[in-house]
Write an enzyme that holds these catalytic residues in place. Structure first.
Site, mmCIF file in Angstrom:
data_model
loop_
_atom_site.group_PDB
_atom_site.id
_atom_site.type_symbol
_atom_site.label_atom_id
_atom_site.label_comp_id
_atom_site.label_asym_id
_atom_site.label_seq_id
_atom_site.Cartn_x
_atom_site.Cartn_y
_atom_site.Cartn_z
ATOM 1 N N VAL A 178 0.836 -1.217 0.000
ATOM 2 C CA VAL A 178 0.000 0.000 0.000
ATOM 3 C C VAL A 178 0.860 1.252 0.000
ATOM 4 C CG1 VAL A 178 -1.711 1.311 1.312
ATOM 5 C CG2 VAL A 178 -1.949 -1.158 1.084
ATOM 6 N N ALA A 179 1.966 1.212 0.770
ATOM 7 C CA ALA A 179 2.825 2.401 0.850
ATOM 8 C C ALA A 179 3.502 2.709 -0.477
ATOM 9 C CB ALA A 179 3.885 2.195 1.932
ATOM 10 N N ASP A 208 7.751 31.750 -40.816
ATOM 11 C CA ASP A 208 7.484 32.641 -41.944
ATOM 12 C C ASP A 208 7.742 34.075 -41.498
ATOM 13 O OD1 ASP A 208 6.513 30.846 -43.947
ATOM 14 O OD2 ASP A 208 4.714 30.583 -42.753
ATOM 15 N N ASP A 261 1.273 28.356 -43.794
ATOM 16 C CA ASP A 261 -0.128 28.733 -43.970
ATOM 17 C C ASP A 261 -0.731 28.229 -45.272
ATOM 18 O OD1 ASP A 261 1.230 30.351 -45.704
ATOM 19 O OD2 ASP A 261 0.696 32.249 -44.736
ATOM 20 N N ASP A 313 2.336 23.924 -47.849
ATOM 21 C CA ASP A 313 3.176 23.841 -46.654
ATOM 22 C C ASP A 313 2.897 22.572 -45.851
ATOM 23 O OD1 ASP A 313 4.528 26.226 -47.033
ATOM 24 O OD2 ASP A 313 3.038 27.405 -45.945
ATOM 25 N N GLU A 352 6.728 6.190 4.590
ATOM 26 C CA GLU A 352 5.656 5.212 4.761
ATOM 27 C C GLU A 352 6.205 3.792 4.861
ATOM 28 O OE1 GLU A 352 2.904 5.801 1.587
ATOM 29 O OE2 GLU A 352 2.102 7.669 2.386
ATOM 30 N N THR A 384 -5.118 12.928 2.432
ATOM 31 C CA THR A 384 -4.360 14.168 2.645
ATOM 32 C C THR A 384 -3.450 14.510 1.463
ATOM 33 O OG1 THR A 384 -2.548 13.007 3.757
ATOM 34 C CG2 THR A 384 -4.366 13.736 5.127
#
Length: 896
Positions: free
Chosen positions: A293-294, A340, A611, A615, A680, A710
């Site tokens: 668990v830790a 550009d 654009d 391109d 832990e 927490t």
């Protein structure tokens, strides 16, 4: 004639148009109730209600069961399943059920996070709805593509993505049908009668939704929208492609498996040690469960996904729409930007600054002579907007306005005279039109001076190019304008090669496009961050160099490649591996692709702007293809990874900074999670290695309260941490650098973890010794020291919570001090800390929770001790960072 399709409705309950697009055009128009003026706005709204929006049905989302199963089978969840099974085997049913509850809660939490992340990405569509040009009520206007209906008259031009299935009514276009047919070469579509017996996709007069227009201009009547298009039918049959993890998520998943392997290995080893030292089986299993668990960092993956999604949303608000989560991570390691010039570095607000003719020389104060002014305006495609102003290419608008003609009346009169148009070709760098004047045809041409001069007769090319260089050094974009009068009664040239020859040079025009005000600062920030900026432009080298100098590009020096298309690969490699920033002038879309390829080959992470429709290959090839949201074509936006809604270079730099911030925040979150594994685990190791002489300093339920209660909110808040000072003053991280580094593990386990572990064990033994405990004394229920033992484990729990606060504050910065970051700059973290203190207080002081978690009220002296833990944990790490900063300054004695 082919049979018509008749469908009253579909599975979605929406009507399907019944007209056959291959029938004669007058009949098709009558059946669809449309004409040259298009539909009325009211009729379009009615049809939208009948046929539904012009959208292909979205792929079905993964089922809730499938998503939940994925979370429950995650390697970190499998660890908890193992711990729960051990609890039931050991007869600790309450603990077993608690662990199962944690698995379920964690899975639900992960689902919520993933859902929020998906919503963040889906919401991006609202920033850039696809547009279509349509004729309604006799006026051309832009509408959202989703609002198109059968019968709409749409206008198609080069670079447009075709928004619906439609039949051409006039004009001709070239269309890339590869997404439907697999053929790479564009095909021609013309307004012509249907071909007898041809398949629908081969009809010469039909275009289809989702394909792209690569050339030409035409009008077309929409005959199918949404799910009734060819694309919609294919989409309905296709399966949803699986969601791919980002590289960051792949790395973290590997770490999760590593954690699982380490936890199981440690559990097995210490289970064996417990048996060897005579620990009872129940206690040994309790230890193994605690170890498992830790080691589980709950919420690791979903929080990373959320951090990336939040980064995407922040970027969208800044004007950069990122189309996939993993791109946020890639942005953080970008080290070269290829941009550009026009519209990205500059404002794309051209104005005529100067002109030259052989008769007048260079003039900056007066309007151009009539012949030059006429040619400037005839060789344009600008039109009048609904507002009354001009719309179209900014360069052409500047030419029309600079010529001093009646801008409102020009397009109609010009179009009446026009007999042919040869649109701008990026490779030829030239455009021309043919107009009728009395019984004569006149060819008007404009383009790059060298391209126009190559097609003129009688001009002194060397002298003209000297004038071009003079204007370009002033930062002006220079165009040459030429004409050719055809003999009376001559025919309209069918090919541009026939039109664009034997031209007579009228003059030169110099256009000024001021740089965007934010660009100079953005370029400086690029240089501070170790990024290089290259300009890839179709413009003249001297003009681009002038703009580069104006915005600060060219550090430590600037190289100008005047004719980029002529650069061979070896020379290109030498240029790009040097220390200069480069202007690639007179470049074509192929040049962009060559530059992107070369940079990738040398290990650079490239952001490339573009654009135009052509391109797209370069945008695809770059790590981050950046398309323009305002001036860019649909094709470019489709090929890109990121779209700038404001077309601004400074937004790219903001996006790179955000990418770095998101990556840093993910590392801060992982550091925070990993730092708690040591304090832990250590209590369980002390318990096992003492052979039970030292009672368990922390219960498994208390660990669960920490990891799920927490710890969660502060961890999420670290994902929203503001950028650390100096984030853009350090070089880009290598793309090969893992999210978890050796230095991070040393900091998490060797500094923050060990300090926290020492502090919580210190307060545990302090409480026991104060009560008169000696190793081996009984502390179980009914024993004299039982209450002292409950108080001691509670002190360990509370000490861990306060150490978390110190760790959270320390994790906020990797280099800078907390004073530089600011204590209150992350209010979400302060709220998370307030919540964890209140949550811990409830577990410690509320009687029902005391019974469940085995806690007891803490006396004031113990509270006073654990109250200083945050300062000790944070102070230790602050001292480590101070030493590293000092060592860094000593290594760079030239710095202040």
């Amino acid at each position: 004639m082919p049979a018509r399709r008749h469908h009253a409705g579909t599975a979605t309950g929406q009507a399907e148009p019944s007209a056959d697009p291959r029938e004669p055009l007058p009949l098709l128009r009558r059946e669809l109730g449309t004409g040259d003026r298009g539909l009325s706005a009211r009729e379009a709204a009615r049809r939208l209600a009948v046929y539904g929006p012009n959208q292909v049905r979205r792929r079905e989302k993964r089922s809730l069961v499938r998503l939940l199963t994925g979370q429950l089978a995650h390697p970190l969840a499998l660890l908890l399943w193992g711990a729960g099974a051990l609890a039931f085997i050991a007869g600790m049913a309450v603990l077993g059920w608690a662990i199962l509850a944690v698995i379920l809660i964690n899975a639900v939490f992960a689902l919520l996070q993933e859902h929020q992340a998906e919503r963040a990405v889906e919401a991006l569509a609202a920033y850039l709805p696809e547009q279509a040009h349509v004729v309604r009520d006799g006026r051309r206007q832009a509408v959202e593509a989703a609002a198109l209906v059968p019968g709409d008259l749409i206008v198609l031009a080069e670079g447009d993505k075709i928004p619906a299935d439609a039949r051409l009514t006039d004009g001709a276009v070239e269309v890339d049908l590869s997404m439907l047919t697999g053929e790479s070469a564009p095909v021609e579509r013309v307004a012509a009668p249907a071909r007898e017996g041809a398949p629908l996709l081969r009809e010469p007069n039909l275009v289809f939704s989702g394909t792209t227009c690569t050339g030409g201009e035409a009008r077309a009547i929409v005959f199918a929208t949404g799910g009734h298009t060819e694309l919609g039918r294919i989409a309905a049959l296709s399966q949803r492609a699986p969601r791919r993890d980002s590289p960051l998520e792949v790395q973290v998943k590997k770490v999760a498996w590593l954690i699982a392997a380490v936890a199981v290995g440690m559990g097995a080893v210490f289970l064996l040690i417990g048996a060897l030292v005579g620990l009872p089986l129940r206690d040994a299993l309790m230890f193994a469960i605690g170890l498992l668990v830790a080691n589980v960092p709950e919420g690791l993956l979903p929080t990373i996904t959320l951090a990336l999604a939040v980064g995407v949303r922040v970027l969208a608000k800044q004007g950069a729409v990122v189309k996939r989560l993993s791109a946020v991570e890639t942005l953080g390691s970008t080290n070269v930007i290829c941009t550009d010039k026009t519209g990205t570095l500059t404002q794309n607000r051209m104005r005529l600054q100067a002109h030259w003719t052989p008769e007048t020389g260079i003039v900056t104060t007066a309007a151009p002579p009539p012949a030059l002014a006429e040619a400037m305006t005839e060789c344009t495609t600008v039109s009048v907007a609904e507002s009354g102003g001009l719309q179209g290419d900014p360069t052409e608008i500047a030419l029309v306005e600079g010529a001093g003609t009646d801008a409102a009346a020009l397009p109609a009169a010009r179009d009446d005279r026009r007999r042919a148009i040869f649109r701008f070709d990026a490779r030829l760098r030239l455009m021309s039109t043919v107009g009728q004047h009395g019984d004569r045809l006149t060819v008007y041409a404009k383009g790059a001076p060298e391209a126009v001069l190559a097609r003129t007769t009688g001009a002194d090319r060397a002298a003209v190019m000297a004038i071009v260089d003079d204007l370009a050094r002033r930062g002006l974009r220079v165009l040459a304008v030429a004409v050719r009068e055809l003999p009376p009664g001559g025919e309209v040239p069918e090919r541009r090669e026939e039109a664009e020859t034997g031209l007579r040079l009228l003059g030169l025009v110099g256009l000024y496009d001021p740089p965007r005000p934010q660009v100079a600062d953005a370029v400086r920030r690029c240089h501070d961050a170790g990024l290089r900026v290259h300009i890839v432009t179709g413009d003249n080298g001297a003009t681009a160099a002038a703009v580069a100098a104006e915005v600060g590009i060219g550090v430590p020096r600037l190289r100008v490649v005047a004719e980029s298309e002529e650069v061979h690969d070896d020379a290109l490699d030498e240029l790009l591996t040097g220390d200069a920033e480069i202007v690639f002038a007179r470049s074509s879309p192929e040049t962009k692709l060559k530059v992107a390829d070369a940079l990738r080959a040398h290990g650079r992470v490239v952001a490339m702007t573009g654009d135009g429709a052509n391109d797209a290959p370069a945008l695809h090839q770059a790590h981050i293809g950046v398309a323009m949201g305002r001036s860019g074509t649909d094709v470019a936006r489709e090929a890109s990874t990121m779209v700038l809604t404001d077309d601004n270079f400074a937004t790219i730099v903001s996006a790179i900074e955000s990418g770095r911030r998101v990556y840093d925040n993910v590392r801060k979150f992982i550091l925070y999670i990993f730092a708690h594994a040591v304090p832990e685990i250590v209590p369980f190791l002390v318990f096992a290695l003492s052979g039970g002489l030292v009672p368990l300093p922390l219960t498994v339920l208390q660990i669960l309260a920490i990891d799920l209660g927490t710890e969660t909110l502060p961890a999420l808040a670290l994902g929203r941490e503001p950028a650390e000072p100096g984030i853009m003053n350090r070089p880009p991280r290598p793309s090969s650098q893992g999210v978890i580094s050796r230095d991070m593990l040393i900091r998490a386990w060797g500094y923050l973890g060990l300090v926290s572990a020492a502090l919580v064990m210190l307060v545990f033994f302090y409480v026991l010794w104060r009560a008169g405990w000696h190793p081996g004394d009984p502390t179980g229920k009914g024993a004299a020291l039982h209450h002292a033992y409950l108080t001691a484990t509670t002190a360990t729990f509370a000490g861990l919570v306060t150490c978390q606060i110190g760790t959270a504050m320390a994790a906020r910065t990797d280099h800078a001090s907390l004073r530089e970051v600011g204590l209150a700059t992350n209010p979400l973290l302060l709220a998370g800390i307030a919540f964890e203190v209140l949550f811990a207080a409830a577990l410690i002081y509320l009687p029902p929770l005391q019974d469940l978690f085995g806690t007891a009220a803490l006396p004031w002296d113990v509270l006073a001790i654990i109250a200083v833990f945050p300062l000790i944990v944070w102070g230790t790490d602050e001292l480590r960072r101070w030493n590293r900063r000092r060592a860094g300054r000593q290594a760079r004695p030239g710095e202040a």
